[in-house]
Design a protein around this motif. Structure first.
Motif, mmCIF file in Angstrom:
data_model
loop_
_atom_site.group_PDB
_atom_site.id
_atom_site.type_symbol
_atom_site.label_atom_id
_atom_site.label_comp_id
_atom_site.label_asym_id
_atom_site.label_seq_id
_atom_site.Cartn_x
_atom_site.Cartn_y
_atom_site.Cartn_z
ATOM 1 N N ILE A 31 23.264 -56.250 92.472
ATOM 2 C CA ILE A 31 22.947 -55.127 91.583
ATOM 3 C C ILE A 31 21.875 -54.245 92.222
ATOM 4 N N LYS A 32 20.810 -54.875 92.699
ATOM 5 C CA LYS A 32 19.731 -54.101 93.330
ATOM 6 C C LYS A 32 20.249 -53.331 94.541
ATOM 7 N N ASP A 33 21.090 -53.984 95.347
ATOM 8 C CA ASP A 33 21.681 -53.313 96.510
ATOM 9 C C ASP A 33 22.521 -52.109 96.099
ATOM 10 N N CYS A 34 23.329 -52.292 95.057
ATOM 11 C CA CYS A 34 24.199 -51.193 94.590
ATOM 12 C C CYS A 34 23.370 -50.012 94.089
ATOM 13 N N ILE A 35 22.304 -50.308 93.349
ATOM 14 C CA ILE A 35 21.452 -49.229 92.833
ATOM 15 C C ILE A 35 20.754 -48.523 93.988
ATOM 16 N N GLN A 36 20.236 -49.312 94.939
ATOM 17 C CA GLN A 36 19.589 -48.715 96.103
ATOM 18 C C GLN A 36 20.575 -47.856 96.895
ATOM 19 N N ASP A 37 21.781 -48.381 97.094
ATOM 20 C CA ASP A 37 22.811 -47.611 97.806
ATOM 21 C C ASP A 37 23.138 -46.316 97.077
ATOM 22 N N LEU A 38 23.220 -46.403 95.750
ATOM 23 C CA LEU A 38 23.526 -45.220 94.950
ATOM 24 C C LEU A 38 22.469 -44.143 95.165
ATOM 25 N N PHE A 39 21.198 -44.515 95.033
ATOM 26 C CA PHE A 39 20.138 -43.516 95.179
ATOM 27 C C PHE A 39 20.022 -43.012 96.615
ATOM 28 N N LEU A 40 20.272 -43.877 97.576
ATOM 29 C CA LEU A 40 20.275 -43.452 98.978
ATOM 30 C C LEU A 40 21.375 -42.420 99.226
ATOM 31 N N GLU A 41 22.556 -42.715 98.691
ATOM 32 C CA GLU A 41 23.684 -41.793 98.832
ATOM 33 C C GLU A 41 23.391 -40.462 98.146
ATOM 34 N N LEU A 42 22.779 -40.529 96.965
ATOM 35 C CA LEU A 42 22.428 -39.296 96.256
ATOM 36 C C LEU A 42 21.462 -38.455 97.081
ATOM 37 N N TRP A 43 20.437 -39.105 97.645
ATOM 38 C CA TRP A 43 19.467 -38.341 98.437
ATOM 39 C C TRP A 43 20.137 -37.706 99.655
ATOM 40 N N ASN A 44 20.989 -38.474 100.317
ATOM 41 C CA ASN A 44 21.648 -37.961 101.519
ATOM 42 C C ASN A 44 22.642 -36.844 101.213
ATOM 43 N N ARG A 45 23.202 -36.840 100.010
ATOM 44 C CA ARG A 45 24.212 -35.838 99.653
ATOM 45 C C ARG A 45 23.687 -34.817 98.646
ATOM 46 N N ARG A 46 22.375 -34.722 98.515
ATOM 47 C CA ARG A 46 21.775 -33.899 97.453
ATOM 48 C C ARG A 46 22.227 -32.443 97.475
ATOM 49 N N LYS A 47 22.509 -31.907 98.637
ATOM 50 C CA LYS A 47 22.921 -30.495 98.729
ATOM 51 C C LYS A 47 24.339 -30.287 98.179
ATOM 52 N N ALA A 48 25.154 -31.332 98.233
ATOM 53 C CA ALA A 48 26.552 -31.203 97.806
ATOM 54 C C ALA A 48 26.777 -31.664 96.366
ATOM 55 N N ILE A 49 25.779 -32.293 95.775
ATOM 56 C CA ILE A 49 25.942 -32.843 94.422
ATOM 57 C C ILE A 49 25.910 -31.716 93.395
ATOM 58 N N VAL A 50 26.785 -31.844 92.414
ATOM 59 C CA VAL A 50 26.870 -30.819 91.361
ATOM 60 C C VAL A 50 25.691 -30.916 90.399
ATOM 61 N N ASP A 51 25.381 -29.800 89.785
ATOM 62 C CA ASP A 51 24.369 -29.774 88.737
ATOM 63 C C ASP A 51 24.994 -30.335 87.466
ATOM 64 N N THR A 52 24.210 -31.082 86.689
ATOM 65 C CA THR A 52 24.735 -31.644 85.451
ATOM 66 C C THR A 52 23.638 -31.785 84.414
ATOM 67 N N PRO A 53 23.944 -31.485 83.154
ATOM 68 C CA PRO A 53 22.971 -31.742 82.091
ATOM 69 C C PRO A 53 23.032 -33.202 81.623
ATOM 70 N N TYR A 54 23.994 -33.974 82.154
ATOM 71 C CA TYR A 54 24.213 -35.356 81.726
ATOM 72 C C TYR A 54 23.891 -36.316 82.870
ATOM 73 N N VAL A 55 22.638 -36.336 83.300
ATOM 74 C CA VAL A 55 22.223 -37.102 84.471
ATOM 75 C C VAL A 55 22.455 -38.598 84.271
ATOM 76 N N THR A 56 22.081 -39.122 83.111
ATOM 77 C CA THR A 56 22.227 -40.559 82.871
ATOM 78 C C THR A 56 23.691 -40.973 82.929
ATOM 79 N N ILE A 57 24.562 -40.189 82.342
ATOM 80 C CA ILE A 57 25.994 -40.490 82.378
ATOM 81 C C ILE A 57 26.493 -40.429 83.821
#
Length: 197
Positions: A54-80
């Motif tokens: 679980i910890k690895d998956c969460i870390q991977d998720l946030f790492l991927e988000l940081w690396n792809r931050r320029k391509a990620i869409v804007d959303t008002p539903y961040v938690t979802i």
């Protein structure tokens, strides 16, 4: 569907952090991680007992988000968005692990999709009832089909609306309502003490 979703008060703050994070603000990113880590961890425990995974998956998720931050869409539903992304990543990893484990050892008892005991929703549903009633409810919830367990968790532990749950699980809102109805019906019928009015 998005127009009918109610946005929790702190979700507006999350959306502001999300916009700043997408504009390379590391502090905003750290605040996002801190604000939603526990929610994501609790959600992932519905799928596996493996805390390290679980910890690895969460870390991977946030790492991927940081690396792809320029391509990620804007959303008002961040938690979802985060829950849905974690769910997809976690299920992919669990499938890979299952396939690997089955290739190494044919063991029908090896069920990596085991769902932990659902203590959070038990607490919410049972409230101030006695311990024996909580144990009966926990046992009853553990016998629900896995998709119903997930809906119960998202509804009663995370407090998500049916619209939000539908987005997380990639199903129609009516399907969520059906899962909840079936889960509550089964719980009402299987519990010796009537908890629901």
């Amino acid at each position: 569907m998005a127009n009918s979703v109610s946005i929790p008060a702190d979700e507006q703050t999350m959306a502001q952090l999300w916009a700043r994070f997408r504009a390379d603000d590391e502090k905003a990113f750290d605040q996002l991680v801190e604000a939603r880590y526990r929610v994501l961890f609790n959600y992932a425990t519905r799928f596996t007992k493996d805390r390290d995974l679980i910890k690895d998956c969460i870390q991977d998720l946030f790492l991927e988000l940081w690396n792809r931050r320029k391509a990620i869409v804007d959303t008002p539903y961040v938690t979802i968005y985060l829950i849905k992304a974690l769910r997809n990543n976690l299920l992919r990893k669990l499938r890979r692990e299952r396939d690997w484990a089955l290739a190494v050892k044919e063991d029908p008892e090896n069920d990596i999709y085991h769902i932990d005991e659902l203590t959070a929703e038990v607490t919410w549903i049972a409230g101030e009832t006695q311990l024996s009633t909580e144990q009966n409810l926990r046992e009853a919830v553990s016998h629900l089909p896995k998709r119903q367990q997930e809906v119960v968790f998202l509804k009663f532990y995370e407090g998500l609306s049916n619209d939000d749950i539908a987005q997380v699980m990639d199903v129609e809102k009516q399907t969520v309502a059906n899962f909840l109805y079936r889960a509550m019906t089964q719980l009402r019928n299987s519990l010796p003490i009537r908890l629901f009015s």
